[in-house]
Scaffold this active site. Structure first.
Site, PDB file in Angstrom:
ATOM      1  CB  SER A 147     -18.445  36.695  36.571  1.00 49.21           C
ATOM      2  OG  SER A 147     -19.409  35.893  37.219  1.00 49.21           O
ATOM      3  CE1 TYR A 170     -19.644  41.384  39.788  1.00 53.61           C
ATOM      4  CE2 TYR A 170     -20.243  39.169  38.936  1.00 53.61           C
ATOM      5  CZ  TYR A 170     -19.305  40.068  39.540  1.00 53.61           C
ATOM      6  OH  TYR A 170     -18.165  39.358  39.701  1.00 53.61           O
TER       7      TYR A 170
END
Length: 221
Positions: free
Chosen positions: A134, A147
């Site tokens: 990501s 995250y």
């Protein structure tokens, strides 16, 4: 020779989109996700082997690797399964550490454990690993610290693995913002709907597998 791919998080989103593309080209597929009904529905039309379970569970990982061995070996491992962590997305000053520990198990330790188990076969077949990461791994987005930290760890594991395993291609892929259930959970359905569909990322992944560039970080654009 028919090639075999193992894709985690394959019942929806990018995992399912990639599975459909590979199936159309005759790949043998082993698909896994936690939701059995959704996974079987996704795999049914693809001629794939569906093995529902949690990749954080060692017994389930063993079952996946045994299935790959039973199919003659693994050519491609796609670590796509991922957790979001605490929601609503909290600042790091209030991030529940128990949730972060669980997230690390899912997003970092489980992919590495699956890689460790699959590596002998991947080395033998000169296979490839795709770890889906990501932009939160490299950018500072408020609320995304937990995250993002797990994805940063996955990226560095991938980076070192690429240096240690010259016979296996290792790519860590930032797919960009996609309209997925995870993004909707984080930012709301309306904002998520403005993002690109996961299918837009599939050509990037297919080019990696077909052209086999050097191991490294890949950003979809």
């Amino acid at each position: 020779m028919t090639k075999t791919a193992l894709i985690t998080g394959a019942s929806r989103g990018l995992g399912l989109a990639l599975a459909r593309s590979l199936a159309a080209d005759g790949w043998r597929l082993i698909l896994t996700a936690r939701g059995e009904e959704a996974l079987r529905s996704a795999a049914g039309g693809l001629g794939a082997l569906a093995l529902a379970g949690d990749v954080a569970d060692p017994a389930h990982r063993d079952r996946l690797v045994r299935a790959a061995e039973d199919h003659g070996g693994l050519d491609l491992l796609v670590n796509n399964a991922s957790g979001l962590g605490a929601v609503p997305l909290p600042p790091l000053s209030r991030y529940p550490l128990g949730e972060l520990e669980k997230l690390l198990r899912t997003n970092v330790l489980a992919p590495l454990a699956l890689i460790q188990a699959a590596l002998p076969g991947l080395r033998e077949r000169r296979g490839a690993i795709v770890n889906v990461t990501s932009d939160a791994a490299v950018e500072a987005y408020e609320g995304w610290g937990g995250y993002g930290a797990t994805k940063a760890a996955l990226e560095q594991l991938s980076n070192v693995l690429a240096a240690e395993e010259p016979d296996v291609a290792v790519w860590w892929v930032d797919p960009g913002e996609m309209n997925t259930a995870m993004l909707a959970e984080a930012v709301g359905e309306q904002e998520a709907a403005a993002a690109s569909p996961p299918e837009k990322v599939v050509p990037t992944l297919r080019r990696l597998v077909a052209e086999r560039p050097p191991s490294g970080r890949v950003s979809h654009s």
